[in-house]
Design an enzyme around this catalytic site. Sequence first.
Site, PDB file in Angstrom:
ATOM      1  N   ASP A  35       0.842  -1.208   0.000  1.00 20.60           N
ATOM      2  CA  ASP A  35       0.000   0.000   0.000  1.00 20.60           C
ATOM      3  C   ASP A  35       0.879   1.262   0.000  1.00 20.60           C
ATOM      4  O   ASP A  35       0.691   2.173  -0.823  1.00 20.60           O
ATOM      5  CB  ASP A  35      -0.887  -0.049   1.261  1.00 20.60           C
ATOM      6  CG  ASP A  35      -2.036   0.932   1.227  1.00 20.60           C
ATOM      7  OD1 ASP A  35      -2.159   1.677   0.242  1.00 20.60           O
ATOM      8  OD2 ASP A  35      -2.806   0.957   2.200  1.00 20.60           O
ATOM      9  N   SER A 118      -3.001  -9.868   2.018  1.00 22.19           N
ATOM     10  CA  SER A 118      -3.132 -10.314   3.429  1.00 22.19           C
ATOM     11  C   SER A 118      -1.945 -11.088   4.012  1.00 22.19           C
ATOM     12  O   SER A 118      -1.974 -11.416   5.192  1.00 22.19           O
ATOM     13  CB  SER A 118      -4.404 -11.158   3.665  1.00 22.19           C
ATOM     14  OG  SER A 118      -5.533 -10.322   3.750  1.00 22.19           O
ATOM     15  N   THR A 119      -0.924 -11.408   3.202  1.00 17.42           N
ATOM     16  CA  THR A 119       0.142 -12.274   3.744  1.00 17.42           C
ATOM     17  C   THR A 119       1.320 -11.503   4.333  1.00 17.42           C
ATOM     18  O   THR A 119       2.316 -12.114   4.732  1.00 17.42           O
ATOM     19  CB  THR A 119       0.673 -13.262   2.682  1.00 17.42           C
ATOM     20  OG1 THR A 119       1.343 -12.530   1.652  1.00 17.42           O
ATOM     21  CG2 THR A 119      -0.442 -14.086   2.090  1.00 17.42           C
ATOM     22  N   VAL A 121       1.631  -7.806   6.713  1.00 15.49           N
ATOM     23  CA  VAL A 121       1.261  -7.347   8.058  1.00 15.49           C
ATOM     24  C   VAL A 121       0.006  -8.076   8.579  1.00 15.49           C
ATOM     25  O   VAL A 121      -0.133  -8.296   9.782  1.00 15.49           O
ATOM     26  CB  VAL A 121       1.034  -5.813   8.037  1.00 15.49           C
ATOM     27  CG1 VAL A 121       0.498  -5.305   9.356  1.00 15.49           C
ATOM     28  CG2 VAL A 121       2.332  -5.105   7.699  1.00 15.49           C
ATOM     29  N   TYR A 122      -0.885  -8.499   7.667  1.00 13.20           N
ATOM     30  CA  TYR A 122      -2.131  -9.156   8.087  1.00 13.20           C
ATOM     31  C   TYR A 122      -1.959 -10.656   8.409  1.00 13.20           C
ATOM     32  O   TYR A 122      -2.913 -11.323   8.810  1.00 13.20           O
ATOM     33  CB  TYR A 122      -3.235  -8.945   7.047  1.00 13.20           C
ATOM     34  CG  TYR A 122      -3.845  -7.557   7.070  1.00 13.20           C
ATOM     35  CD1 TYR A 122      -3.410  -6.587   7.970  1.00 13.20           C
ATOM     36  CD2 TYR A 122      -4.867  -7.199   6.197  1.00 13.20           C
ATOM     37  CE1 TYR A 122      -3.962  -5.307   7.992  1.00 13.20           C
ATOM     38  CE2 TYR A 122      -5.435  -5.929   6.219  1.00 13.20           C
ATOM     39  CZ  TYR A 122      -4.973  -4.986   7.109  1.00 13.20           C
ATOM     40  OH  TYR A 122      -5.531  -3.731   7.129  1.00 13.20           O
TER      41      TYR A 122
HETATM   42  P1  ADP Z   1      -1.374  -6.984   4.032  1.00 14.41           P
HETATM   43  O1  ADP Z   1      -1.618  -5.903   5.041  1.00 14.41           O
HETATM   44  O2  ADP Z   1      -2.577  -7.253   3.160  1.00 14.41           O
HETATM   45  O3  ADP Z   1      -0.812  -8.226   4.663  1.00 14.41           O
HETATM   46  P2  ADP Z   1       1.274  -6.132   3.055  1.00 14.41           P
HETATM   47  O4  ADP Z   1       1.540  -4.986   2.152  1.00 14.41           O
HETATM   48  O5  ADP Z   1       1.793  -6.064   4.447  1.00 14.41           O
HETATM   49  O6  ADP Z   1      -0.320  -6.357   3.001  1.00 14.41           O
HETATM   50  O7  ADP Z   1       1.853  -7.465   2.393  1.00 14.41           O
HETATM   51  C1  ADP Z   1       1.247  -8.124   1.300  1.00 14.41           C
HETATM   52  C2  ADP Z   1       2.335  -8.671   0.377  1.00 14.41           C
HETATM   53  O8  ADP Z   1       2.821  -7.614  -0.460  1.00 14.41           O
HETATM   54  C3  ADP Z   1       3.581  -9.224   1.089  1.00 14.41           C
HETATM   55  O9  ADP Z   1       3.961 -10.446   0.461  1.00 14.41           O
HETATM   56  C4  ADP Z   1       4.626  -8.146   0.832  1.00 14.41           C
HETATM   57  O10 ADP Z   1       5.948  -8.682   0.804  1.00 14.41           O
HETATM   58  C5  ADP Z   1       4.226  -7.704  -0.554  1.00 14.41           C
HETATM   59  N1  ADP Z   1       4.772  -6.416  -1.037  1.00 14.41           N
HETATM   60  C6  ADP Z   1       5.299  -5.377  -0.356  1.00 14.41           C
HETATM   61  N2  ADP Z   1       5.702  -4.415  -1.214  1.00 14.41           N
HETATM   62  C7  ADP Z   1       5.421  -4.853  -2.473  1.00 14.41           C
HETATM   63  C8  ADP Z   1       5.615  -4.340  -3.801  1.00 14.41           C
HETATM   64  N3  ADP Z   1       6.169  -3.136  -4.010  1.00 14.41           N
HETATM   65  N4  ADP Z   1       5.207  -5.091  -4.858  1.00 14.41           N
HETATM   66  C9  ADP Z   1       4.633  -6.302  -4.664  1.00 14.41           C
HETATM   67  N5  ADP Z   1       4.411  -6.848  -3.460  1.00 14.41           N
HETATM   68  C10 ADP Z   1       4.812  -6.140  -2.374  1.00 14.41           C
END
Ligand code: ADP
Length: 174
Positions: A35, A118-119, A121-122
């Site tokens: 995000d 979701s994988t 922080v969630y």
């Molecule tokens: P959530 O809160 O839904 O778990 P996160 O952003 O914490 O979302 O993590 C969801 C996934 O996105 C994780 O596997 C994380 O490593 C990945 N992620 C983080 N940054 C990026 C990026 N720039 N492009 C693709 N995936 C990413």
Amino acid sequence: MKERLSVIQDDITRQHVDAIVNAANNSLLGGGGVDGAIHRAAGPELLAECRGLHGCKTGEAKITKGYRLPAKWVIHTAGPVWQRGNNNEDQLLASCYRNSLKLAVLNEVKTIAFPSISTGVYRFPVARAAEIAINEIQIFLAADDSIEKVIMVCFDETTFRYYREAVDRRILES
Ligand code: ADP
């Protein structure tokens, strides 16, 4: 089916597709992880448009423009927080993929990239999330012929392997 769905290890903000999906939170007002990366790459206009959307319920999806991203659209979906699996997490995660794809079709999106919703922080277990994601995407593609390409964009190698394996297993089973 194989050629319409691919799994890669990359940064979703760099994908040249019609839409990228954001693993957002319920507020849609920005967060960490993917995000944060999407908001940084898209620029402040994205947050301004998100303010007008008044949030997003878990499992649902909303669309904005992509601003400075290569992608024309961002589809924001709020994934479930993992709570030991007793809170409808599987169904809510499946809804994220389904509702994002439905919104893509409504906006004439032909190519779309998903992160691993979701994988991070969630804390949703990755193997389980990968099965659900690949299952939903394949069911959707089998019933829809307007979407040409879905790319699962995994940031780290472990995540990439789980999604790759989930795709390989389904190809073997079919
Ligand atoms: P959530 O809160 O839904 O778990 P996160 O952003 O914490 O979302 O993590 C969801 C996934 O996105 C994780 O596997 C994380 O490593 C990945 N992620 C983080 N940054 C990026 C990026 N720039 N492009 C693709 N995936 C990413």
